[in-house]
Design a protein around this motif. Structure first.
Motif, PDB file in Angstrom:
ATOM      1  N   THR A 162      -4.508  -3.426  -0.100  1.00  0.00           N
ATOM      2  CA  THR A 162      -2.966  -2.935  -0.071  1.00  0.00           C
ATOM      3  C   THR A 162      -2.970  -1.531  -0.154  1.00  0.00           C
ATOM      4  O   THR A 162      -3.861  -0.853  -0.415  1.00  0.00           O
ATOM      5  CB  THR A 162      -2.407  -3.506  -1.241  1.00  0.00           C
ATOM      6  OG1 THR A 162      -0.924  -3.334  -1.069  1.00  0.00           O
ATOM      7  CG2 THR A 162      -2.650  -2.999  -2.350  1.00  0.00           C
ATOM      8  N   ASN A 163      -1.857  -0.873   0.469  1.00  0.00           N
ATOM      9  CA  ASN A 163      -1.707   0.462   0.297  1.00  0.00           C
ATOM     10  C   ASN A 163      -1.459   0.957  -0.948  1.00  0.00           C
ATOM     11  O   ASN A 163      -1.107   0.401  -1.886  1.00  0.00           O
ATOM     12  CB  ASN A 163      -0.381   0.749   1.269  1.00  0.00           C
ATOM     13  CG  ASN A 163      -0.571   0.738   2.888  1.00  0.00           C
ATOM     14  OD1 ASN A 163      -0.297  -0.376   3.308  1.00  0.00           O
ATOM     15  ND2 ASN A 163      -1.203   1.616   3.260  1.00  0.00           N
ATOM     16  N   THR A 164      -2.143   2.292  -1.194  1.00  0.00           N
ATOM     17  CA  THR A 164      -1.754   2.777  -2.551  1.00  0.00           C
ATOM     18  C   THR A 164      -0.343   2.923  -3.082  1.00  0.00           C
ATOM     19  O   THR A 164      -0.065   2.564  -4.217  1.00  0.00           O
ATOM     20  CB  THR A 164      -2.240   4.201  -2.475  1.00  0.00           C
ATOM     21  OG1 THR A 164      -3.364   4.449  -2.081  1.00  0.00           O
ATOM     22  CG2 THR A 164      -2.088   5.075  -3.846  1.00  0.00           C
ATOM     23  N   SER A 165       0.586   2.879  -2.117  1.00  0.00           N
ATOM     24  CA  SER A 165       1.900   3.113  -2.352  1.00  0.00           C
ATOM     25  C   SER A 165       2.556   1.738  -2.940  1.00  0.00           C
ATOM     26  O   SER A 165       3.764   1.610  -3.484  1.00  0.00           O
ATOM     27  CB  SER A 165       2.760   3.400  -1.036  1.00  0.00           C
ATOM     28  OG  SER A 165       2.835   2.722  -0.167  1.00  0.00           O
ATOM     29  N   ASN A 166       1.999   0.504  -2.500  1.00  0.00           N
ATOM     30  CA  ASN A 166       2.413  -0.941  -2.805  1.00  0.00           C
ATOM     31  C   ASN A 166       1.865  -1.232  -4.356  1.00  0.00           C
ATOM     32  O   ASN A 166       1.042  -2.016  -4.676  1.00  0.00           O
ATOM     33  CB  ASN A 166       1.807  -1.797  -1.871  1.00  0.00           C
ATOM     34  CG  ASN A 166       2.476  -3.058  -1.786  1.00  0.00           C
ATOM     35  OD1 ASN A 166       3.282  -3.518  -2.833  1.00  0.00           O
ATOM     36  ND2 ASN A 166       2.295  -4.037  -1.027  1.00  0.00           N
TER      37      ASN A 166
ATOM     38  N   GLY B 212     -12.923  -0.023  -3.433  1.00  0.00           N
ATOM     39  CA  GLY B 212     -13.245   0.944  -2.526  1.00  0.00           C
ATOM     40  C   GLY B 212     -11.825   1.476  -2.105  1.00  0.00           C
ATOM     41  O   GLY B 212     -10.853   0.910  -2.388  1.00  0.00           O
ATOM     42  N   GLN B 213     -11.809   2.500  -0.982  1.00  0.00           N
ATOM     43  CA  GLN B 213     -10.717   2.881  -0.514  1.00  0.00           C
ATOM     44  C   GLN B 213     -10.939   3.258   0.806  1.00  0.00           C
ATOM     45  O   GLN B 213     -12.110   3.696   1.359  1.00  0.00           O
ATOM     46  CB  GLN B 213     -10.376   4.261  -1.504  1.00  0.00           C
ATOM     47  CG  GLN B 213      -9.006   4.880  -0.912  1.00  0.00           C
ATOM     48  CD  GLN B 213      -8.815   5.874  -1.976  1.00  0.00           C
ATOM     49  OE1 GLN B 213      -8.573   5.797  -2.760  1.00  0.00           O
ATOM     50  NE2 GLN B 213      -8.522   7.171  -1.354  1.00  0.00           N
ATOM     51  N   ILE B 214      -9.927   3.103   1.694  1.00  0.00           N
ATOM     52  CA  ILE B 214     -10.234   3.381   3.307  1.00  0.00           C
ATOM     53  C   ILE B 214      -9.048   4.476   3.437  1.00  0.00           C
ATOM     54  O   ILE B 214      -7.940   4.209   3.386  1.00  0.00           O
ATOM     55  CB  ILE B 214      -9.926   2.077   4.006  1.00  0.00           C
ATOM     56  CG1 ILE B 214     -11.033   1.217   3.979  1.00  0.00           C
ATOM     57  CG2 ILE B 214     -10.113   2.525   5.528  1.00  0.00           C
ATOM     58  CD1 ILE B 214     -10.842  -0.488   4.258  1.00  0.00           C
ATOM     59  N   GLU B 215      -9.621   5.646   4.148  1.00  0.00           N
ATOM     60  CA  GLU B 215      -8.553   6.589   4.408  1.00  0.00           C
ATOM     61  C   GLU B 215      -8.168   6.527   5.821  1.00  0.00           C
ATOM     62  O   GLU B 215      -8.974   5.764   6.803  1.00  0.00           O
ATOM     63  CB  GLU B 215      -9.276   8.058   4.233  1.00  0.00           C
ATOM     64  CG  GLU B 215      -9.845   8.213   2.791  1.00  0.00           C
ATOM     65  CD  GLU B 215      -8.665   8.577   1.988  1.00  0.00           C
ATOM     66  OE1 GLU B 215      -7.528   8.873   2.280  1.00  0.00           O
ATOM     67  OE2 GLU B 215      -8.925   8.573   0.643  1.00  0.00           O
TER      68      GLU B 215
ATOM     69  N   GLY C  66      -1.516   9.418   4.809  1.00  0.00           N
ATOM     70  CA  GLY C  66      -0.989   9.779   3.400  1.00  0.00           C
ATOM     71  C   GLY C  66      -0.923   8.504   2.343  1.00  0.00           C
ATOM     72  O   GLY C  66      -0.158   8.811   1.232  1.00  0.00           O
ATOM     73  N   ASP C  67      -1.315   7.369   2.895  1.00  0.00           N
ATOM     74  CA  ASP C  67      -1.301   6.162   2.159  1.00  0.00           C
ATOM     75  C   ASP C  67      -2.558   5.492   2.307  1.00  0.00           C
ATOM     76  O   ASP C  67      -2.437   4.468   2.703  1.00  0.00           O
ATOM     77  CB  ASP C  67       0.245   5.642   2.537  1.00  0.00           C
ATOM     78  CG  ASP C  67       0.490   4.457   1.421  1.00  0.00           C
ATOM     79  OD1 ASP C  67      -0.135   4.553   0.279  1.00  0.00           O
ATOM     80  OD2 ASP C  67       1.279   3.700   1.793  1.00  0.00           O
ATOM     81  N   PRO C  68      -3.604   5.879   1.489  1.00  0.00           N
ATOM     82  CA  PRO C  68      -4.849   5.210   1.561  1.00  0.00           C
ATOM     83  C   PRO C  68      -4.716   3.631   1.199  1.00  0.00           C
ATOM     84  O   PRO C  68      -4.055   3.396   0.527  1.00  0.00           O
ATOM     85  CB  PRO C  68      -5.816   5.858   0.506  1.00  0.00           C
ATOM     86  CG  PRO C  68      -4.865   7.321   0.171  1.00  0.00           C
ATOM     87  CD  PRO C  68      -3.712   7.013   0.407  1.00  0.00           C
ATOM     88  N   GLU C  69      -5.524   2.709   1.855  1.00  0.00           N
ATOM     89  CA  GLU C  69      -5.630   1.450   1.695  1.00  0.00           C
ATOM     90  C   GLU C  69      -6.943   1.290   0.559  1.00  0.00           C
ATOM     91  O   GLU C  69      -7.716   1.641   0.669  1.00  0.00           O
ATOM     92  CB  GLU C  69      -6.060   0.855   3.143  1.00  0.00           C
ATOM     93  CG  GLU C  69      -6.193  -0.700   3.011  1.00  0.00           C
ATOM     94  CD  GLU C  69      -4.692  -1.203   3.343  1.00  0.00           C
ATOM     95  OE1 GLU C  69      -4.670  -2.547   3.134  1.00  0.00           O
ATOM     96  OE2 GLU C  69      -3.802  -0.589   3.383  1.00  0.00           O
TER      97      GLU C  69
END
Length: 154
Positions: free
Chosen positions: A113-117, A133-136, A141-144
């Motif tokens: 999910t997006n960081t913003s969710n 983990g994180q996907i840029e 501006g809203d990493p997954e």
């Protein structure tokens, strides 16, 4: 005190059918605008990878859906959960997630999910998912954020 009388019952979650596709698209604001999302939904339904949620009292009125596939490095993966705006914060996403997990065949279940969710991130924590983990650069501006639930093998 409840605003509308009684608490709604848990939704029913069942395998989506071809006849559900238009209703699924109607509850998904992105699918209404993006042909690619409509194609994704149609393929997921045809492949038996899409589950639809409805109120017990109105089983033909869909209020959410979710998809479970093996698109993430051949692991069980939930690429999408969507709940109709008017049905949010009532346990629909939780019911969909639990149903998808019950159909998971591997020891690991991934989602993202997006960081913003924030609401989805909170739900994932409540359901025992941990960060993986994180996907840029998918959404500016809203990493997954990637999450995994390690399931018991018994």
């Amino acid at each position: 005190m409840l605003m509308h009388g009684t608490m709604p019952s848990q939704p029913i979650v069942r395998l989506a059918r071809r006849a559900d596709i238009d209703s699924i698209i109607e509850l998904d604001p992105i699918a209404k605008q993006q042909p690619g999302r409509r194609t994704f939904i149609a393929h997921a339904v045809a492949a038996g990878q899409c589950w639809a949620a409805a109120e017990v009292e109105e089983p033909l009125l869909l209020i959410g859906y979710g998809v479970l596939n093996k698109a993430f490095f051949e692991h069980d993966f939930i690429p999408l959960i969507m709940v109709k705006d008017s049905a949010r914060r009532r346990g629909v996403a939780r019911a969909i997630m639990r149903t998808l997990e019950s159909h998971c065949q591997g020891r690991k279940l991934f989602t993202s999910t997006n960081t913003s969710n924030v609401a989805m991130r909170q739900l994932l924590a409540q359901l025992g998912f941990i960060g993986s983990g994180q996907i840029e650069n998918l959404d500016d501006g809203d990493p997954e954020l990637v999450f995994v639930k390690l399931r018991s093998t018994s």
